[in-house]
Design a protein around this motif. Structure first.
Motif, PDB file in Angstrom:
ATOM      1  N   GLN A   4      45.337  41.457  44.911  1.00  0.00           N
ATOM      2  CA  GLN A   4      44.292  41.026  45.921  1.00  0.00           C
ATOM      3  C   GLN A   4      44.481  41.005  47.479  1.00  0.00           C
ATOM      4  O   GLN A   4      43.812  41.133  47.964  1.00  0.00           O
ATOM      5  CB  GLN A   4      44.100  39.664  45.505  1.00  0.00           C
ATOM      6  CG  GLN A   4      45.536  38.694  45.759  1.00  0.00           C
ATOM      7  CD  GLN A   4      45.338  37.103  45.661  1.00  0.00           C
ATOM      8  OE1 GLN A   4      44.429  36.720  44.778  1.00  0.00           O
ATOM      9  NE2 GLN A   4      46.247  36.354  45.980  1.00  0.00           N
ATOM     10  N   ALA A   8      41.223  43.237  48.245  1.00  0.00           N
ATOM     11  CA  ALA A   8      40.351  42.263  48.909  1.00  0.00           C
ATOM     12  C   ALA A   8      39.968  42.722  50.392  1.00  0.00           C
ATOM     13  O   ALA A   8      38.982  42.800  50.827  1.00  0.00           O
ATOM     14  CB  ALA A   8      40.536  40.930  48.786  1.00  0.00           C
ATOM     15  N   LEU A  11      37.941  45.942  50.432  1.00  0.00           N
ATOM     16  CA  LEU A  11      36.335  45.588  50.439  1.00  0.00           C
ATOM     17  C   LEU A  11      35.916  45.104  51.725  1.00  0.00           C
ATOM     18  O   LEU A  11      34.767  45.352  51.927  1.00  0.00           O
ATOM     19  CB  LEU A  11      36.427  44.392  49.059  1.00  0.00           C
ATOM     20  CG  LEU A  11      34.836  44.075  48.910  1.00  0.00           C
ATOM     21  CD1 LEU A  11      33.947  45.403  48.585  1.00  0.00           C
ATOM     22  CD2 LEU A  11      34.982  43.005  47.546  1.00  0.00           C
ATOM     23  N   ALA A  61      34.404  39.901  50.573  1.00  0.00           N
ATOM     24  CA  ALA A  61      35.855  40.107  49.862  1.00  0.00           C
ATOM     25  C   ALA A  61      36.326  38.745  49.434  1.00  0.00           C
ATOM     26  O   ALA A  61      37.366  38.780  48.537  1.00  0.00           O
ATOM     27  CB  ALA A  61      36.856  40.540  51.132  1.00  0.00           C
ATOM     28  N   TRP A  64      36.227  37.761  45.697  1.00  0.00           N
ATOM     29  CA  TRP A  64      37.346  38.408  44.816  1.00  0.00           C
ATOM     30  C   TRP A  64      38.396  37.052  44.739  1.00  0.00           C
ATOM     31  O   TRP A  64      38.829  36.974  43.379  1.00  0.00           O
ATOM     32  CB  TRP A  64      38.190  39.494  45.645  1.00  0.00           C
ATOM     33  CG  TRP A  64      39.037  39.967  44.771  1.00  0.00           C
ATOM     34  CD1 TRP A  64      40.584  39.632  44.453  1.00  0.00           C
ATOM     35  CD2 TRP A  64      39.221  41.229  44.252  1.00  0.00           C
ATOM     36  NE1 TRP A  64      41.219  40.513  43.770  1.00  0.00           N
ATOM     37  CE2 TRP A  64      40.528  41.636  43.616  1.00  0.00           C
ATOM     38  CE3 TRP A  64      38.127  42.064  43.952  1.00  0.00           C
ATOM     39  CZ2 TRP A  64      40.614  42.724  42.709  1.00  0.00           C
ATOM     40  CZ3 TRP A  64      38.410  43.445  43.286  1.00  0.00           C
ATOM     41  CH2 TRP A  64      39.719  43.719  42.568  1.00  0.00           C
ATOM     42  N   CYS A 175      41.639  39.685  54.797  1.00  0.00           N
ATOM     43  CA  CYS A 175      40.229  40.029  54.858  1.00  0.00           C
ATOM     44  C   CYS A 175      39.446  39.965  56.247  1.00  0.00           C
ATOM     45  O   CYS A 175      38.686  40.647  56.408  1.00  0.00           O
ATOM     46  CB  CYS A 175      39.708  39.016  53.823  1.00  0.00           C
ATOM     47  SG  CYS A 175      39.930  39.412  51.911  1.00  0.00           S
TER      48      CYS A 175
END
Length: 332
Positions: A4, A8, A11, A61, A64, A175
């Motif tokens: 992650q 993440a 993304l 994101a 996620w 993120c």
């Protein structure tokens, strides 16, 4: 490093990048233009919807990580983004915006602080969140500055959380860092798009509440987020205090912030942003170093930085007054 922490943020970058690219290049994109005003440092209309891409990238994101992110954080960001976007499209009265900001800040402080620390600290935390929410907006006035500070600041939050073993908080901040990086590709001088209130208001809120979240989870002390964003905090707080002391209307547009004066003094947007990045990198680096230090060392570090900012501002004010005085004499 968990998956992650990589997927993440990736993304967030992809969503933010392509949405902002569409806003910049597509004739069908909603283009809310930022026209020059007494506060502006730009001279032609520029779209100010880049924050839509930043927030969309962050929220996409966060899906996620959805099961681990409190609903209150989703709701707060959503409400602030909506009211700020409306303000970008159609300027809202100051008191109306401030009421929404204050309500969100106090509600979050009550949810996060009150159960453990009671009313007094909750009120102080609410005011701090409110101030940081608006402070970030005040500092969004020069190409690349606020976007770069978001990249550095939230990146430092993420690194600090990761070093202390909190992968969730690290991913949440990475993120934000990734979305800010995508935006900065279009916002660094010469800027093709601004983030607008829809970007700056939620980012300021996140800088405050994620700093508090890390403190509540014993990831870092309260001095850590203060040090990370201290370049913004020092500039905005001192500038607004000076304007209030002079009896000026602090809510009105102006160009009195130190970063604005640096741009106008001849340093320009690009070099002002690079100077800001350097200061924030050093401040953030010292904050990361202090995470594992005792409280006395952290307090000394904060005092040193406050002294640096104070001395720098005094020297800058002195030389700018002297330069202005010489200019007036020359004209006479």
């Amino acid at each position: 490093m968990s998956v992650q922490l990589i997927l993440a943020p990736l993304l967030a970058f992809i969503v933010a990048y392509f949405l902002i690219l569409w806003q910049v290049n597509s004739p069908t994109a909603l283009k809310v233009l930022d026209y020059p005003n007494p506060r502006s440092l730009h001279r032609k209309p520029i779209p100010r919807t880049g924050g839509v891409g930043i927030i969309a990238g962050i929220l996409a994101a966060w899906l996620w990580l959805a099961t681990a992110i409190p609903l209150a954080l989703w709701a707060s960001i959503g409400l602030l983004a909506i009211i700020s976007f409306i303000d970008d499209v159609k300027t809202l009265p100051v008191l109306q915006r401030l009421l929404v900001h204050a309500s969100v800040a106090m509600a979050f402080a009550i949810w996060q602080i009150y159960p453990s620390y009671g009313g007094a600290l909750t009120f102080v935390a609410g005011l701090a969140i409110l101030w940081m929410t608006n402070l970030y907006n005040f500092m969004d006035g020069s190409d690349g500055l606020a976007g770069g500070m978001a990249l550095i600041g939230f990146g430092c939050y993420g690194l600090g959380a990761w070093l202390m073993g909190d992968d969730l908080l690290a991913a949440i901040n990475f993120c934000i860092m990734a979305a800010a990086a995508a935006f900065l590709l279009f916002n660094f001088y010469p800027a093709r798009i601004f983030m607008g209130d829809v970007g700056s208001i939620p980012l300021g809120f996140l800088a405050a509440v994620l700093g508090i979240w890390g403190w509540m989870q014993a990831v870092w002390s309260l001095w850590f987020p203060f040090l990370v964003f201290s370049p913004f905090i020092a500039d905005a707080t001192v500038t607004l205090a000076k304007r209030a002391w002079r009896g000026e209307r602090i809510w009105q547009a102006h160009r009195a912030h130190y970063y604005q004066r640096l741009v106008q003094s001849g340093l320009g947007h690009r070099d002002t942003a690079l100077l800001g990045y350097a200061v924030m990198l050093i401040a953030s680096g010292s904050a990361l170093w202090s995470v594992r230090q005792d409280a006395a060392t952290q307090l000394w570090l904060v005092g040193i930085w406050m002294g640096i900012y104070f001395i720098t501002m005094v020297i800058f004010d002195y030389f700018q007054r002297n330069r202005s005085g010489n200019g007036q004499n020359d004209c006479n």
